[in-house]
Write an enzyme that holds these catalytic residues in place. Structure first.
Site, PDB file in Angstrom:
ATOM      1  N   SER A   1      -8.298  -5.037  -6.849  1.00 24.04           N
ATOM      2  CA  SER A   1      -9.605  -5.658  -6.604  1.00 24.04           C
ATOM      3  C   SER A   1      -9.701  -7.078  -7.151  1.00 24.04           C
ATOM      4  CB  SER A   1     -10.742  -4.783  -7.156  1.00 24.04           C
ATOM      5  OG  SER A   1     -10.740  -3.521  -6.496  1.00 24.04           O
TER       6      SER A   1
ATOM      7  N   GLU B   1      -0.709  -2.748 -11.687  1.00 22.61           N
ATOM      8  CA  GLU B   1      -1.826  -2.394 -10.811  1.00 22.61           C
ATOM      9  C   GLU B   1      -2.420  -1.058 -11.248  1.00 22.61           C
ATOM     10  OE1 GLU B   1      -1.535  -4.404  -6.760  1.00 22.61           O
ATOM     11  OE2 GLU B   1      -0.232  -2.681  -6.651  1.00 22.61           O
TER      12      GLU B   1
ATOM     13  N   GLY C   1      -4.730  -7.122  -2.235  1.00 21.71           N
ATOM     14  CA  GLY C   1      -4.822  -6.274  -1.053  1.00 21.71           C
ATOM     15  C   GLY C   1      -5.930  -6.768  -0.143  1.00 21.71           C
ATOM     16  N   GLY C   2      -7.100  -6.137  -0.254  1.00 20.15           N
ATOM     17  CA  GLY C   2      -8.230  -6.423   0.633  1.00 20.15           C
ATOM     18  C   GLY C   2      -8.511  -7.899   0.845  1.00 20.15           C
TER      19      GLY C   2
ATOM     20  N   ASN D   1      -0.812  -8.414   0.038  1.00 21.73           N
ATOM     21  CA  ASN D   1      -0.287  -7.153   0.581  1.00 21.73           C
ATOM     22  C   ASN D   1      -1.223  -6.726   1.705  1.00 21.73           C
ATOM     23  OD1 ASN D   1       0.565  -4.573   1.095  1.00 21.73           O
ATOM     24  ND2 ASN D   1       0.072  -3.754  -0.938  1.00 21.73           N
ATOM     25  N   TRP D   2      -0.787  -6.950   2.925  1.00 25.04           N
ATOM     26  CA  TRP D   2      -1.662  -6.676   4.078  1.00 25.04           C
ATOM     27  C   TRP D   2      -1.733  -5.188   4.408  1.00 25.04           C
ATOM     28  CZ3 TRP D   2      -0.040 -11.079   8.052  1.00 25.04           C
ATOM     29  CH2 TRP D   2      -0.340 -12.327   7.479  1.00 25.04           C
ATOM     30  N   LYS D   3      -0.883  -4.399   3.768  1.00 27.35           N
ATOM     31  CA  LYS D   3      -0.855  -2.938   3.999  1.00 27.35           C
ATOM     32  C   LYS D   3      -0.734  -2.656   5.501  1.00 27.35           C
ATOM     33  CE  LYS D   3      -3.165  -2.399  -0.372  1.00 27.35           C
ATOM     34  NZ  LYS D   3      -4.068  -1.671  -1.246  1.00 27.35           N
TER      35      LYS D   3
ATOM     36  N   GLU E   1       0.198   3.351  -3.590  1.00 25.72           N
ATOM     37  CA  GLU E   1      -0.023   4.145  -2.371  1.00 25.72           C
ATOM     38  C   GLU E   1       1.249   4.891  -1.974  1.00 25.72           C
ATOM     39  OE1 GLU E   1      -1.721   0.922  -0.160  1.00 25.72           O
ATOM     40  OE2 GLU E   1      -3.439   1.005  -1.514  1.00 25.72           O
TER      41      GLU E   1
ATOM     42  N   HIS F   1       4.625   0.692  -5.073  1.00 26.69           N
ATOM     43  CA  HIS F   1       3.169   0.533  -4.931  1.00 26.69           C
ATOM     44  C   HIS F   1       2.501   1.891  -5.091  1.00 26.69           C
ATOM     45  CE1 HIS F   1      -0.757  -0.168  -3.217  1.00 26.69           C
ATOM     46  NE2 HIS F   1      -0.565  -1.433  -3.510  1.00 26.69           N
TER      47      HIS F   1
ATOM     48  N   GLY G   1      -8.391  -1.193  -4.346  1.00 22.08           N
ATOM     49  CA  GLY G   1      -9.244  -0.925  -3.190  1.00 22.08           C
ATOM     50  C   GLY G   1     -10.583  -0.308  -3.554  1.00 22.08           C
TER      51      GLY G   1
HETATM   52  P1  PGA Z   1      -6.787  -4.429  -3.566  1.00 22.21           P
HETATM   53  O1  PGA Z   1      -5.265  -3.921  -3.441  1.00 22.21           O
HETATM   54  O2  PGA Z   1      -6.726  -5.897  -3.886  1.00 22.21           O
HETATM   55  O3  PGA Z   1      -7.397  -4.150  -2.231  1.00 22.21           O
HETATM   56  O4  PGA Z   1      -7.412  -3.641  -4.667  1.00 22.21           O
HETATM   57  C1  PGA Z   1      -4.272  -4.355  -4.334  1.00 22.21           C
HETATM   58  C2  PGA Z   1      -2.952  -3.726  -3.962  1.00 22.21           C
HETATM   59  O5  PGA Z   1      -2.940  -2.612  -3.454  1.00 22.21           O
HETATM   60  O6  PGA Z   1      -1.883  -4.338  -4.161  1.00 22.21           O
END
Ligand code: PGA
Length: 255
Positions: A213, A168, A234-235, A9-11, A96, A94, A174
């Site tokens: 994470s 999640e 994500g990251g 997930n590149w956000k 966010e 998600h 994050g």
């Molecule tokens: P993260 O994000 O790996 O940076 O914790 C995961 C996600 O938001 O899907």
């Protein structure tokens, strides 16, 4: 046995040039079998990334979608449009979008989007998970139950690969704080029991990803849990070496 799935997930990151380069690196480094890979770039770069992944084993996903099919919905993008430019997966619910971006998305809207995605034969990736306050109050399983039941209301599937779930924990996204393998397994087993109640035997084959994470150094242990079938990253998905290392760890964990 479910083939593990690792989704990036590149956000709201990358540029047209860095998105294409990252996609090419992932496509070139993807293992030949044993693990499925997908990347979810920002919407405007989806066609570029789909082109870079063409002919490779890497699928492409979107990070959001409209619940309407077409028409006067300024600024929205339909599931049919995503399919048209090469998407396979669509992230939904998600944290966010549930908790950070204003206005917050609720389970009712997430459910409408999920039904729209299924109607186009794309694969929804429904994200569920508790906040820190909810975990500390002992409400983790209740939160998952509500988000699963409402998110999947009215959903029917004919095959296990038509749906993906991502657990999640919001406090792990994050933050560098990762759920312990036991915490992940407990939540995933609960999620699988909810899938079984709704979809019967198909539940055995539905991938439940862990997200929050996940990194090259913790992926193997988490992915070794019986009900963890890969990760939503994500990251660490923004560096091809890290993302591919996680894919390799998931593959080794399930061998
Ligand atoms: P993260 O994000 O790996 O940076 O914790 C995961 C996600 O938001 O899907």
């Amino acid at each position: 046995m479910i083939t593990p799935l690792i989704l990036g997930n590149w956000k709201m990151n990358t540029t047209a040039a860095t998105a294409a380069a990252l996609a090419r690196e992932v496509a070139q480094g993807a293992p030949a079998n044993g693990v499925s890979l997908g990347v979810c770039p920002p919407l405007v770069y989806l066609p570029i990334v789909a082109e870079a992944c063409r002919g490779s084993r890497v699928a492409v996903g979107a990070q959001n979608v409209a619940y309407e099919k077409n028409g006067a919905f300024t600024g929205e993008v339909s599931a049919a449009m995503l399919k048209d430019v090469g998407a396979t997966y669509v992230l939904l619910g998600h944290s966010e979008r549930r908790h950070t971006i204003d206005p917050h998305e609720d389970d009712r809207v997430i459910n409408r989007k999920l039904l729209a995605v299924l109607a186009e034969k794309l694969v929804p990736v429904l994200c569920v998970g508790e906040t820190l306050a909810e975990r500390e109050a002992g409400r983790t399983m209740d939160v998952i139950t509500t988000q699963m039941k409402q998110g999947l209301a009215g959903v029917k599937i004919a095959a296990a690969n038509e749906l993906v779930i991502a657990y999640e924990p919001v406090w792990a996204i994050g933050t560098g704080k990762v759920a312990t393998p036991a915490q992940a397994q407990e939540a995933h087993a609960h999620t699988r029991s909810l899938l079984r109640a709704q979809f019967g035997e198909l539940a055995k084959g539905i991938a439940i990803l862990y997200g929050g994470s996940m990194k090259p150094d913790n992926a193997r242990e988490i992915c070794s849990q019986p009900d963890v079938n890969g990760g939503l990253i994500g990251g660490a998905s923004l560096k091809s070496a890290d993302f591919l290392a996680i894919a390799k760890a998931a593959l080794e964990a399930t061998r």
